[in-house]
Design a protein around this motif. Structure first.
Motif, PDB file in Angstrom:
ATOM      1  N   UNK A  76     -11.785  -1.456   5.446  1.00  0.00           N
ATOM      2  CA  UNK A  76     -11.422  -1.268   4.222  1.00  0.00           C
ATOM      3  C   UNK A  76     -12.536  -1.011   3.259  1.00  0.00           C
ATOM      4  N   UNK A  77     -13.788  -1.532   3.747  1.00  0.00           N
ATOM      5  CA  UNK A  77     -14.960  -1.323   2.923  1.00  0.00           C
ATOM      6  C   UNK A  77     -15.388   0.072   2.885  1.00  0.00           C
ATOM      7  N   UNK A  78     -15.314   0.528   4.253  1.00  0.00           N
ATOM      8  CA  UNK A  78     -15.660   2.113   4.404  1.00  0.00           C
ATOM      9  C   UNK A  78     -14.477   2.887   3.993  1.00  0.00           C
ATOM     10  N   UNK A  79     -13.212   2.418   4.115  1.00  0.00           N
ATOM     11  CA  UNK A  79     -12.340   3.329   3.549  1.00  0.00           C
ATOM     12  C   UNK A  79     -12.340   3.536   2.212  1.00  0.00           C
ATOM     13  N   UNK A  80     -13.020   2.638   1.361  1.00  0.00           N
ATOM     14  CA  UNK A  80     -12.810   2.688  -0.041  1.00  0.00           C
ATOM     15  C   UNK A  80     -13.913   3.517  -0.375  1.00  0.00           C
TER      16      UNK A  80
ATOM     17  N   UNK B 123     -15.133  11.328  -0.876  1.00  0.00           N
ATOM     18  CA  UNK B 123     -14.284  12.637  -0.690  1.00  0.00           C
ATOM     19  C   UNK B 123     -13.044  12.873  -1.625  1.00  0.00           C
ATOM     20  N   UNK B 124     -12.892  12.107  -2.789  1.00  0.00           N
ATOM     21  CA  UNK B 124     -12.069  12.198  -3.659  1.00  0.00           C
ATOM     22  C   UNK B 124     -10.568  12.172  -2.935  1.00  0.00           C
ATOM     23  N   UNK B 125     -10.250  11.172  -2.020  1.00  0.00           N
ATOM     24  CA  UNK B 125      -8.953  11.297  -1.691  1.00  0.00           C
ATOM     25  C   UNK B 125      -8.451  10.000  -1.920  1.00  0.00           C
ATOM     26  N   UNK B 126      -7.008  10.061  -2.073  1.00  0.00           N
ATOM     27  CA  UNK B 126      -6.220   8.926  -2.453  1.00  0.00           C
ATOM     28  C   UNK B 126      -5.724   8.137  -1.290  1.00  0.00           C
ATOM     29  N   UNK B 127      -6.655   7.727  -0.524  1.00  0.00           N
ATOM     30  CA  UNK B 127      -6.377   7.220   0.756  1.00  0.00           C
ATOM     31  C   UNK B 127      -6.679   5.474   0.528  1.00  0.00           C
ATOM     32  N   UNK B 128      -5.664   4.565   0.635  1.00  0.00           N
ATOM     33  CA  UNK B 128      -5.906   3.262   0.177  1.00  0.00           C
ATOM     34  C   UNK B 128      -5.402   2.104   1.258  1.00  0.00           C
ATOM     35  N   UNK B 129      -4.953   2.558   2.425  1.00  0.00           N
ATOM     36  CA  UNK B 129      -4.298   1.891   3.395  1.00  0.00           C
ATOM     37  C   UNK B 129      -4.895   1.969   4.980  1.00  0.00           C
ATOM     38  N   UNK B 130      -4.412   1.347   5.713  1.00  0.00           N
ATOM     39  CA  UNK B 130      -4.784   1.784   7.034  1.00  0.00           C
ATOM     40  C   UNK B 130      -3.354   1.016   7.866  1.00  0.00           C
TER      41      UNK B 130
ATOM     42  N   UNK C 105      -9.700  13.359   7.469  1.00  0.00           N
ATOM     43  CA  UNK C 105      -8.509  14.005   8.296  1.00  0.00           C
ATOM     44  C   UNK C 105      -6.956  13.465   8.214  1.00  0.00           C
ATOM     45  N   UNK C 106      -6.927  12.447   7.161  1.00  0.00           N
ATOM     46  CA  UNK C 106      -6.031  11.741   6.606  1.00  0.00           C
ATOM     47  C   UNK C 106      -4.986  12.654   5.708  1.00  0.00           C
ATOM     48  N   UNK C 107      -3.673  12.975   5.883  1.00  0.00           N
ATOM     49  CA  UNK C 107      -2.839  13.864   5.088  1.00  0.00           C
ATOM     50  C   UNK C 107      -2.014  12.696   4.340  1.00  0.00           C
ATOM     51  N   UNK C 108      -2.371  11.467   4.044  1.00  0.00           N
ATOM     52  CA  UNK C 108      -1.384  10.666   3.539  1.00  0.00           C
ATOM     53  C   UNK C 108      -2.070   9.736   2.749  1.00  0.00           C
ATOM     54  N   UNK C 109      -1.307   8.686   2.162  1.00  0.00           N
ATOM     55  CA  UNK C 109      -1.964   7.626   1.371  1.00  0.00           C
ATOM     56  C   UNK C 109      -2.711   6.473   2.385  1.00  0.00           C
ATOM     57  N   UNK C 110      -2.036   6.695   3.737  1.00  0.00           N
ATOM     58  CA  UNK C 110      -2.578   5.496   4.719  1.00  0.00           C
ATOM     59  C   UNK C 110      -3.228   6.213   6.042  1.00  0.00           C
ATOM     60  N   UNK C 111      -4.295   5.559   6.370  1.00  0.00           N
ATOM     61  CA  UNK C 111      -4.973   6.144   7.508  1.00  0.00           C
ATOM     62  C   UNK C 111      -4.249   5.641   8.867  1.00  0.00           C
TER      63      UNK C 111
END
Length: 457
Positions: free
Chosen positions: A333-337, A343-350, A380-386
């Motif tokens: 989650x540290x690297x995700x944030x 990359x200015x992407x709204x990915x907040x979860x795994x 590569x993620x296309x949504x809010x969750x990896x």
């Protein structure tokens, strides 16, 4: 008890129909879950605020008075972080999309495919367990990694953090050993940042990245004309580190002839630039690192014993990631944030399935490999969750679910799942629509509407 087992998970079932609650409770209790029930939103809220922790919420969408969406909003606004699964006899694609977009874990048309239902509840419970684990390890402990700019709360890393705090005040040489990708340079920087030398320079060099002649020039510096390409004076790393910390990474790769010269600098704290006879005094703290076992290298004759003992004043062994998997969710989650921001992407979860794959992988490249995997996933993620499909194939790999299993059914459209369920129920009811409606827990009117909608004779 195994923390991933169903017995540790409590499911709150909410439906205004008592018969539906009895059926779902029986199915989940048979699978080993504890169930509590409520027949209204207000009763469900009371259960959520009670003494029994709720792991998964399963709610009907439409009920008299307040709806399942109202209950979902209550969970969201209070940040309860409980996975919510919707069940309804009045489902539409629009309401399903709305619920999922707002964060619902899954959406079923009544009656659900019970095999898939159990699988989704298992995943939701696992997701809740991982969320709780992440919240627990995210709480900074006194003297923990946060103060050092590092991430980790496992026992092994807490011991490392404590050792860093203890040795930072001293001038002792530190030897950090660990596999590639474990974060040895981060350890060196943390020691420097906590030391009285923190206002001085931190100078590092990878001893395995240069041939011996160039490495000597990089370390000691040289005078103009010292060799053919020496067109001017060059200040070396020893001199640049004066008043600060010198970090020699991969010191096990250093040529034996250069080891002799390094030993002399460590002992006397003075050196000569290449091409000069003038001695220069320096004051630096030395931190060395290696991905090799230097004691074994000494025994094999590939590393000088006298230099090893000079370096091994304060030894530190950094555990590989596979030995501290408790830290993996926090690191992920540290690297995700970090990479979502970059990359200015709204990915907040795994997704829990993706995180479970990561937890079962051996990570030969350690934290560096995890960081690369998360960066790739964010891109590569296309949504809010990896999702599992976003992580590298060698991590997400493993035995695939056979065709017709839970994974295969899960990707079917909701309308197709409902149609198949109705056909199967009619078959079991020998074509008796009244009996089929009772088995499905819906009225005959609703059943006839579905038969017309799906063209079922």
């Amino acid at each position: 008890m195994d923390p991933t087992s169903p017995q540790t998970s409590t499911i709150l079932l909410v439906d205004d129909e008592a018969n539906a609650l009895r059926v779902l409770s029986a199915i989940l209790q048979e699978a080993g879950y504890a169930c509590v029930t409520a027949q209204s939103v207000d009763e469900a809220i009371s259960r959520l605020e009670g003494e029994t922790p709720i792991d998964v919420l399963v709610t009907d969408l439409r009920m008299p008075g307040r709806s399942g969406l109202d209950l979902f909003e209550h969970v969201q606004t209070r940040a309860l972080k409980i996975p919510v699964v919707f069940l309804t006899a009045y489902g539409t694609v629009d309401s399903a999309v709305r619920a999922v977009k707002e964060g619902a874990f899954y959406y079923f048309i009544k009656p659900p495919d019970y095999t898939l239902f159990r699988e989704i509840i298992r995943r939701a419970a696992e997701h809740r367990r991982l969320t709780r684990h992440l919240a627990a390890v995210s709480r900074p402990a006194k003297g923990g990694g946060q103060a050092l700019g590092m991430v980790g709360q496992s026992r092994g890393m807490r011991e490392i953090f404590q050792l860093i705090q203890t040795v930072a005040e001293s001038q002792a040489t530190v030897l950090v050993q660990g596999e590639s990708g474990t974060g040895k340079e981060l350890i060196a920087r943390a020691i420097h940042s906590q030391s009285p030398r923190h206002r001085g320079p931190f100078v590092g060099i990878n001893c395995g990245a240069l041939p011996p002649t160039l490495l000597e020039s990089e370390l000691f510096g040289h005078e103009k004309g010292a060799f053919t390409s020496a067109v001017g004076r060059r200040i070396g790393r020893f001199e640049l580190a004066d008043g600060g910390t010198l970090f020699l990474d991969e010191i096990g790769e250093m040529d034996m002839s250069l080891q002799v010269k390094l030993l002399r600098v460590i002992q006397e704290r003075e050196f000569e630039r290449v091409g000069s006879s003038s001695r220069i005094k320096v004051d630096f703290r030395l931190v060395a690192a290696s991905n090799r076992d230097l004691k074994a290298e000494v025994e094999a004759g590939r590393f000088r014993a006298d230099l090893f003992y000079r370096l091994n004043v304060i030894p530190m062994r950094i555990p590989p990631l596979r030995e501290r998997l408790d830290d993996l969710p926090l690191l992920a989650f540290h690297f995700l944030e970090r990479y979502a921001g970059l990359n200015k992407k709204e990915v907040a979860g795994i997704d829990s399935a993706a995180l479970s794959r990561m937890m079962s992988y051996s990570w030969p490249g350690n934290v560096r490999e995890l960081e690369n995997a998360i960066e790739r996933g964010v891109v590569l993620c296309s949504g809010p969750t990896l999702m599992e499909k976003d992580i590298p194939p060698d991590i997400a790999g493993g035995e695939k679910t056979p065709a017709g299993g839970a994974e295969a059914r899960e990707v079917k459209p909701l309308s197709l799942l409902e149609k198949e369920t109705i056909i199967d129920t009619l078959r079991r009811a020998f074509g008796n629509k009244s009996k089929a409606a009772r088995m499905l827990g819906i009225s005959r009117k609703v059943l006839y509407a579905r038969l017309r909608e799906y063209g079922i004779e």
